[in-house]
Every structure is written in C-alpha cells, then in structure tokens.
Design a protein around this motif. Structure first.
Motif, PDB file in Angstrom:
ATOM      1  N   LYS A 373       0.859  -1.187   0.000  1.00 51.60           N
ATOM      2  CA  LYS A 373       0.000   0.000   0.000  1.00 51.60           C
ATOM      3  C   LYS A 373       0.887   1.226   0.000  1.00 51.60           C
ATOM      4  N   LEU A 374       0.889   1.949  -1.112  1.00 49.42           N
ATOM      5  CA  LEU A 374       1.782   3.084  -1.293  1.00 49.42           C
ATOM      6  C   LEU A 374       1.207   4.344  -0.654  1.00 49.42           C
ATOM      7  N   LYS A 377      -1.978   6.035  -1.820  1.00 53.15           N
ATOM      8  CA  LYS A 377      -3.201   5.266  -1.570  1.00 53.15           C
ATOM      9  C   LYS A 377      -3.412   4.114  -2.554  1.00 53.15           C
ATOM     10  N   SER A 378      -2.545   3.968  -3.579  1.00 55.62           N
ATOM     11  CA  SER A 378      -2.690   2.814  -4.476  1.00 55.62           C
ATOM     12  C   SER A 378      -2.217   1.554  -3.769  1.00 55.62           C
ATOM     13  N   GLU A 379      -2.780   0.424  -4.170  1.00 57.56           N
ATOM     14  CA  GLU A 379      -2.476  -0.850  -3.523  1.00 57.56           C
ATOM     15  C   GLU A 379      -2.129  -1.866  -4.600  1.00 57.56           C
ATOM     16  N   LYS A 477       6.190  -0.263 -11.249  1.00 61.32           N
ATOM     17  CA  LYS A 477       5.207   0.732 -10.807  1.00 61.32           C
ATOM     18  C   LYS A 477       5.624   1.332  -9.458  1.00 61.32           C
ATOM     19  N   ILE A 478       6.124   0.466  -8.570  1.00 58.59           N
ATOM     20  CA  ILE A 478       6.572   0.960  -7.260  1.00 58.59           C
ATOM     21  C   ILE A 478       7.765   1.896  -7.440  1.00 58.59           C
ATOM     22  N   LYS A 479       8.709   1.521  -8.311  1.00 61.00           N
ATOM     23  CA  LYS A 479       9.880   2.362  -8.539  1.00 61.00           C
ATOM     24  C   LYS A 479       9.493   3.690  -9.177  1.00 61.00           C
ATOM     25  N   THR A 489       6.460   6.472   0.595  1.00 64.93           N
ATOM     26  CA  THR A 489       6.230   5.579   1.734  1.00 64.93           C
ATOM     27  C   THR A 489       5.389   4.390   1.306  1.00 64.93           C
ATOM     28  N   ALA A 490       5.389   3.369   2.146  1.00 65.82           N
ATOM     29  CA  ALA A 490       4.568   2.189   1.879  1.00 65.82           C
ATOM     30  C   ALA A 490       4.339   1.430   3.175  1.00 65.82           C
TER      31      ALA A 490
END
Length: 783
Positions: A373-374, A377-379, A477-479, A489-490
């Motif tokens: 969960k970034l 707010k995306s998961e 996508k996370i990078k 943050t996550a």
C-alpha cells in the motif's frame, strides 16, 4: 616391492575363482558391492559404467550369478594397472555395482591403463565415465478434482485413494518421522513387495514400506561422504516429493499460517518405497541411479517417480533414466520424470525418451496474497509467506540501494535503511539471505521484485523480516512512484491464501521446453501438472530463524518440475488401482488424451508472456485426473513396440540392445524400421522434410470405454496445412478391440512450414473426447 594394486587384483581373482567353484562368497549383494574398510581416492582410478557387448552373458555352470561373472571380467584386466596407491594399502573394492535388469554391464573403478586393456576384449562394448545428474526442483488435490463426497464424486472415490499401489521415489533423502508418512489405517503392502527398509523397524510402517540408500559410486567423488544408510538423510527435496505423491492426511498443515488445511498426497493410501540416490549440493550419480532402479523393479514397485535429470542431451543408451525407464515398462512399471527447470528457453528438456511420461510444471489457482500500500493510496498485489496476522502499522519510507539488488552487506547500511522498507531486484544472492542482511541493518521490511522472465508468477519464500514479493511489472510501478514522490512511503497488508486466481493454470516460467533434442518426431513434454508453490512435507523450513523453543514447521512451499512429477506419479497410482491390468503406455495415454488445454477462464492456457502456450511448453495440456480414469480410447504399446522405433533412429544394434536389455538381442537389419511419426504415441508430430512436404502417421487405438461405440474424427488445423484421416469413423463392438487409422498431413502451398503449425485431432463419441495434439514442423527427422 609389494604393489598394492596387484595385491587387490589378486584378491579379486581369488574371489572370482572361489565363486566359480560354487563357494558362497560374493563380491556384492544382489544389489551392491560390500564396501571395503578403506576407500581413499588419490586420483588414479575413476568410475566407469562398462557396457558388455550383446549377446554376451554369463555361463551359469561357471558362475553362481551375474555379479561373479562381472567380477571375472574386471579381474581379467586388473594386472595392467601401472600406478600404485602407496598411501592406501588397504584392499580396495573395484566393482561398484553389478546390474541385473537395467543394463548388461557393471560399474567399476579403473585406471586409464586398465580401461585401455579392457577396450580390446571381445566382450567389451564401451565405458562411460562418471556423470552427475541433478534434482529438478495442500490445495492441489482439490484443484485437480480428487476430493469429493458421495454425491460429488471425485477420483479418490473411484480409485480408493490408490490403495495397495507402491510408488517408488528416487530423490535425496526422506524424513521418515514426518506425519505425512504415518502408517495409521494403512493396510500392509501387497505380497509381491520384496524390498527392505534401512531405517530401524520402528520408523518404517505400512505407509513408508521401504527406504534404501545408494552411494557406492558417489562416495568416490566427494571426500567426506560417509555411509548414509543408517539413517538415510532427512532430505528436503525427497520428503517434499514423497509427501506430494502419496502423503497421508495431516490436519492443520500450513506455512506460517498460510495455506491452512489438511495436507495430503495425490494417492493417500498408496505405499511409498524410497530410494536415496542424491546428496545435498552434490547431485545424483548415474551409476547409483541405475542401481536403485535395478532394485526397485525387483522390489515390486508399480510406479516410479524421478525428479532428476541431466541437461546435456545424451543418447538414450547412455542415460540412466532412459535405460532404467525402459526396463521398468518392460516389467509393467509406470515411470514419470521431471522435464527440467531451465525454461523458458527452447530445447532445454531432459528425460525425453518416449517410454517416459515427461512432466512440465504449471501454476495452481491459489496465491498467498500480500499487497504493498503506497503513500498515494494505491495498492499493488504481490505474495508473501509472512503470517497473515502480521501487521506493519504506519507507512514507512521506501528506499533502494545503489545497484538495486541488495546483494551485499556493504550497501545495506543501518543509517540508510533502519526503520525503512527497502526494494530489491532479483540477483546476487537469494532473497532470504538479503532479508537476513536487511534485518541486521534494522530494515522494517523488504519488497522483492521477481525477474522479468517470470511474468506474473511469484514464488514466495519465508523471510526474516516482513517481505512482499511482487511481479516485475508491479516492481516497476513501485519504482516509478518512488521517482515521482519526494517522500515515498509504503506499508504491507498481509491477506493470506486466496483462490480462483484468474488465468490459471499457466505454464511455469522455469519449466523446460521442447523440441525433443533426441527424437524430434516425439512431442515433449507430454503434459504439465502443478509445480508452482506446492505445499508439502519437509523436515524443517530452510533459511528461517525460529524463535527459541518455537515449533519446527513441517511443511513448506517449493516449486519446480520436481514438484510436478510426483503429482503425476500419485495420479498414475490412482489410475493403476482402478485399472490394474493397464500397461504403462495405456496409463500414459489416458493422462495425455484427456488433458485440458484451457484455463479457468475457458481461454487457452497461457505462457508467462500472456500469449497462448505452445505445445513445446504445454505438451498435450494440463492433467485432468477425473477424465483420465475413463478416457474412452487408449494408444497402447508394449515395450517391444519401441524396438523398431529405435532402429528408425539409426541406433546401432549394440545401442538398441543396451536399451532393451535383458530382452534377447536384436538386429535392426532383420526388423522393419519405424519412423518416429508412426510410433503409436498419444500425440502426433509430422516432420515435413522434403517435397512434396507430405507425411503420414499411423495409429492404433484400443477401446476401454463403452463396449459398443462409434467415434467420429474432428480435426482442427490452420489453413496452411491439410489433414486427411482414414477412416474418419471408428466403430467398436467389444471392449479391448483395437482399430487402426492413418493421418496424412500436407502443406497447403507445397512448401515447408516456416514455423511450427499446431492443431488437434479428436475422436468423439458421446461423453468421450480423445484428443491428440497435432504438431507440424519442417526440417530433418534426426535431431
């Protein structure tokens, strides 16, 4: 000067003469040589598999048994050794194994001088230097439709869970005390069982009926390897494969709270006979494998499951799995073997002989879901084996090391990652080691990005800190979020097991692919079965630091074609119980012609790139045990049916006779040669090798469904080829009736196909659909 080699040779000749005089003194038991007290290897001698030329056999008036004869052959060249082993004056046993069933020959330690002299003997065919093979490494019974109550059916009801069938497993050791091998409620093995248990009597039972270890050849290569017979090593791999094939019901099985349920093998009432031929981080010696198969056949096993192989494409006559496999089917023993774990590259298959069932790996429809969960707010979903009750709390800063792999403790500095979540690419060291290093540096968690080639497939492992493993695309996508956010943050959300994963099964990325390098006209793999994230028994979980006095977990998740092969071995045991008179070829045909080609979305089974998997990855399809037990028709064969095929491969007479031993020797000049596409195989491969680019394949089918039935052919192929089947209709009047048909495949434009063409041929009658994949390729017939 007293030469120790001559002294040992004299000892060997003395034993041979004694045996010839009918004195009961043997160099080895019916299975193996009795080890000498000392066996230091100073590099003078090496292990060889010596093949004796057919039709040579021993004179029963002169020798008590084949072991005595082999000892005499070896002693006939012993005096030619010129080097001495002064540092080892003890009498060294030279004969390692004397084979009775799998090959006409023996394994022995010899010098090059001895080998040179032996090569001039009229009985000598060839000697093969030592070779090392390698291991190819709860929900699946439900997924495969084995379970079911009185109203729902299920293959276990039909097959009585494989009761009375004996499954032989060749692997790296077994933890006999595991609850999966509890013999409670099991009947004794059938009277035909002749094997033995090298554990003490309180360990083996009516479930684990046999346990033997083979190391006579392996021990010479690896210093410090001691006699492991008592006890057999508690192998991770072997325990996992054995419990997958025939483990008993074990309630409340899980991996740190994931996959909670009752664990069981494919054939819970089948017996397990275990043969240790592999050693951790050392591999599996060819001559030990042959000795184990030699014994397993005499012990009385019904099924053999081998999760091992060699990546070099060697001749069928030189390969222990091929040699032992032929002798197995000659004795009515079904044999399945892993396809290998070097996919998705083409032409990486192992265990390609047509008498083997070669098994590739697929995913299942269960995932161990955890999400990242970034801060925006995306998961994003990944997988984890952290306990689903684990909580991360507030979001933590996201960081990445210099090269992205987290492979060195020098870059995982406390001041940079303490209290943070670090993202790590694959590479360098395994992720479990990265987690330990990150823990020492104070990291709060870790994200592991899978290799791009794995596509959507994730293979989770337990880690020392909270960890989520994500597919490559998710990692990017996370990078990207980290690059566009000043304070990225996550946090993690652990969700546990989730089922009905869309687009499953899917071909595993690591599963080895065809084409068949040794016989292009035989499609391999034969089919695929569950081999990704399989939960089964282990002695303990590797690479996990447990709290003091914590209960040792006895189940773990493992992936590989090693995990797929015992699934098929167990399912074959269920079919064997239901149809005890069926040949290995009939069981294999039933599994292949009923295999599924679509996933749970009714779309073609996909490869990891999202495209439909080709036959070279999929074989005939994904195993469907419920259909396999009642296939309608089977493509049956005896072991003798493979002999004209071997002649058609242009094997020499001696190579053919090496493979078919102990059958009487044959001469290919006196036999009709069989083209590969004419072998009565459940799949059809047409090789269009020359103008007018036409091929005809002949097949025979045996009726095992409804006594009176008519089957009509249906062919689906692209427009680039034309297919004619003659006759187009098969009418059976009784069970076990055999009818023939031919398939003529033509290039539609008179040219060789530029790329492989895939289609299918189906015989349809009421509830029965008997399907054969149809592969059309260009090129030469010889690999």
């Amino acid at each position: 000067m007293d030469n120790p080699i001559h002294r040992r040779c004299a000892l060997l000749r003395l034993v041979v003469r004694a045996a010839a005089a009918a004195v009961l003194l043997l160099l080895l038991s019916p299975a193996a040589v009795t080890p000498a007290a000392g066996h230091n290897d100073h590099g003078v001698h090496k292990n060889y598999l010596v093949i004796v030329r057919s039709p040579y056999e021993y004179d029963k008036k002169l020798h008590q048994n084949v072991s005595s004869w082999h000892a005499s052959l070896l002693s006939s060249v012993c005096d030619s050794a010129k080097e001495t082993l002064e540092a080892d004056p003890s009498a060294m046993t030279r004969l390692i194994y004397s084979y009775r069933n799998v090959v006409n020959g023996f394994a022995a330690r010899m010098t090059l001088e001895e080998l040179e002299k032996m090569s001039k003997m009229d009985w000598f065919d060839r000697a093969l230097p030592e070779q090392t093979y390698h291991l190819l490494t709860t929900h699946t019974p439900e997924m495969l439709g084995l379970m079911g109550g009185p109203r729902r059916g299920g293959l276990w009801n039909t097959s009585n869970m494989g009761e009375g069938v004996i499954i032989g497993i060749l692997d790296d050791g077994i933890y006999a005390g595991h609850p999966s091998f509890d013999g409670a409620g099991m009947k004794p093995p059938p009277a035909k069982w002749k094997g033995r248990c090298d554990f003490n009597k309180t360990v083996c039972n009516n479930k684990l009926i046999g346990a033997r270890s083979y190391f006579e050849s392996a021990k010479w290569k690896w210093k410090g390897l001691r006699d492991p017979v008592l006890p057999i090593s508690e192998g991770q791999h072997g325990t996992h494969t054995s419990s997958t094939a025939a483990g008993a019901f074990v309630p409340n099985a899980s991996v740190f709270g994931n996959g909670v349920g009752t664990a069981t093998g494919m054939a819970p009432r089948a017996h397990i006979a275990f043969y240790q031929v592999c050693y951790e981080q050392k591999g599996c010696d060819r001559d030990d494998i042959l000795a184990a198969v030699d014994d397993a056949i005499e012990d009385g096993v019904d099924i053999l499951s081998l999760s091992l192989g060699h990546e070099d494409a060697v001749d069928f006559s030189d390969d222990p799995v091929s040699l032992g496999g032929y002798t197995a089917i000659l004795n009515g023993v079904f044999i399945c073997a892993a396809a290998g774990n070097t996919g998705p590259s083409p032409a990486t298959l192992v265990n390609e002989a047509p008498w083997l069932l070669t098994v590739g790996a697929s995913t299942s429809d269960r995932r161990f879901v955890a999400s990242v969960k970034l801060g925006d707010k995306s998961e994003l979903d990944g997988e984890s084996l952290n306990d689903p009750k684990t909580t991360m709390g507030d979001p933590r800063p996201l960081v990445q090391d210099v090269d992205g792999t987290c492979a060195s403790e020098s870059v995982l500095l406390a001041q940079k990652i303490t209290g943070k979540i670090i993202i790590c690419d694959a590479g360098g060291v395994v992720s479990t080691e990265k987690a330990k290093m990150a823990k020492r540096a104070g990291a709060a968690g870790m994200i592991v990005v899978s290799p791009e080639v794995f596509g959507p497939v994730v293979i989770p492992r337990p880690h020392a800190i909270p960890t989520v493993q994500v597919p490559y695309a998710t990692g990017q996508k996370i990078k990207s979020y980290m690059q566009t956010s000043r304070d990225a943050t996550a946090t993690f959300v652990f969700k546990g097991s989730m089922f009905k994963t869309p687009q499953s099964p899917m071909v595993a990325p690591f599963s080895s692919r065809g084409p068949n390098r040794r016989s292009r006209g035989i499609l391999k793999p034969d089919l695929i079965g569950p081999g990704v994230n399989v939960l089964a028994g282990v002695p303990s979980i590797e690479d996990v630091e447990l709290a003091p006095k914590a209960e040792v977990p006895r189940f773990d998740i493992k992936s590989g074609t090693s995990m797929a092969a015992p699934h098929l071995g167990g399912i074959a045991a269920l079919i064997k119980h239901a149809h005890p008179t069926w040949s290995p070829a009939a069981i294999k045909s039933a599994l292949m012609t009923t295999a599924e080609t679509t996933d749970n979305l009714r779309k073609p089974i996909a490869d990891v790139d999202g495209k439909p998997a080709t036959f070279l990855a999929l074989g005939a399809g994904h195993v469907n045990p419920q259909k396999a037990i009642d296939p309608g028709l089977v493509y049956n064969m005896t072991a003798a049916g493979y002999v004209p095929y071997l002649c058609g491969l242009n094997y020499t007479d001696q190579k053919v006779n090496t493979i078919i031993y102990p059958e009487p020797p044959v001469s290919c000049a006196n036999l009709s040669r069989l083209e590969q596409d004419d072998l009565n195989y459940p799949s059809i491969t047409a090789i269009l090798d020359q103008p007018p680019f036409t091929a005809t394949a002949n097949r025979s089918v045996t009726n095992v469904g409804a006594a009176s039935s008519t089957y009509v052919v249906e062919v689906e192929v692209p427009a680039s080829v034309k297919v004619e089947v003659n006759p187009p209709k098969l009418t059976f009047r009784v069970l076990d009736e055999v009818l023939n048909y031919s398939v003529t495949i033509k290039s539609a434009d008179g040219r060789a196909p530029a790329s492989p063409v895939e289609g299918q041929l189906k015989w349809v009658s009421g509830k029965y659909v008997v399907r054969s994949p149809l592969l059309v390729v260009a090129g030469t017939r010889q690999a």
